[in-house]
Write a protein that holds these residues in place. Structure first.
Motif, PDB file in Angstrom:
ATOM      1  N   ALA A  45      -0.086   4.164  11.610  1.00 26.88           N
ATOM      2  CA  ALA A  45       0.288   5.339  12.004  1.00 26.88           C
ATOM      3  C   ALA A  45       1.156   6.028  11.081  1.00 26.88           C
ATOM      4  CB  ALA A  45       1.102   4.983  13.431  1.00 26.88           C
ATOM      5  N   ARG A  46       1.904   4.922  10.276  1.00 25.16           N
ATOM      6  CA  ARG A  46       2.903   5.482   9.259  1.00 25.16           C
ATOM      7  C   ARG A  46       2.053   6.228   8.008  1.00 25.16           C
ATOM      8  NH1 ARG A  46       5.782   0.680  10.036  1.00 25.16           N
ATOM      9  NH2 ARG A  46       7.518   1.050  11.302  1.00 25.16           N
ATOM     10  N   GLN A  47       0.896   5.412   7.815  1.00 19.80           N
ATOM     11  CA  GLN A  47      -0.038   5.658   6.516  1.00 19.80           C
ATOM     12  C   GLN A  47      -0.891   6.994   7.173  1.00 19.80           C
ATOM     13  OE1 GLN A  47      -2.128   2.312   5.668  1.00 19.80           O
ATOM     14  NE2 GLN A  47      -0.339   1.497   4.635  1.00 19.80           N
ATOM     15  N   ASN A  48      -1.243   7.250   8.309  1.00 24.58           N
ATOM     16  CA  ASN A  48      -1.989   8.083   8.745  1.00 24.58           C
ATOM     17  C   ASN A  48      -1.717   8.825  10.208  1.00 24.58           C
ATOM     18  OD1 ASN A  48      -4.403   7.384   6.747  1.00 24.58           O
ATOM     19  ND2 ASN A  48      -4.587   5.844   8.242  1.00 24.58           N
ATOM     20  N   PRO A  49      -0.461   9.635   9.978  1.00 21.87           N
ATOM     21  CA  PRO A  49       0.016  10.208  11.065  1.00 21.87           C
ATOM     22  C   PRO A  49      -0.767  11.132  11.882  1.00 21.87           C
ATOM     23  CG  PRO A  49       1.267  11.312   9.193  1.00 21.87           C
ATOM     24  CD  PRO A  49      -0.066   9.917   8.664  1.00 21.87           C
TER      25      PRO A  49
END
Length: 70
Positions: A45-49
């Motif tokens: 989720a941090r890399q692909n919000p």
């Protein structure tokens, strides 16, 4: 990382990550699938919000549609 971080801040971050990895290696004898899954999803989720937000919207839509009171 922030592009204005100094090398000492980068070293501190690397030290923290190394300590966290060492703690994970110590707990290697015990399987923790729930914790691993939460870590994986958090990292994703941090890399692909945007993608994570669309997944949450889609799952929420399906669950809300199936649970509607009428």
């Amino acid at each position: 990382m922030n592009m204005y971080t100094t090398s000492s801040q980068n070293a501190q971050t690397m030290d923290r990550e190394t300590a966290a990895n060492a703690a994970r290696v110590e707990n290697c004898d015990q399987l923790q699938p729930v914790d691993d899954f939460v870590d994986y999803v958090s990292t994703y989720a941090r890399q692909n919000p945007g993608t994570a937000a669309l997944w949450c919207f889609g799952i929420g839509f399906i669950v809300g549609w199936k649970l509607k009171p009428w």
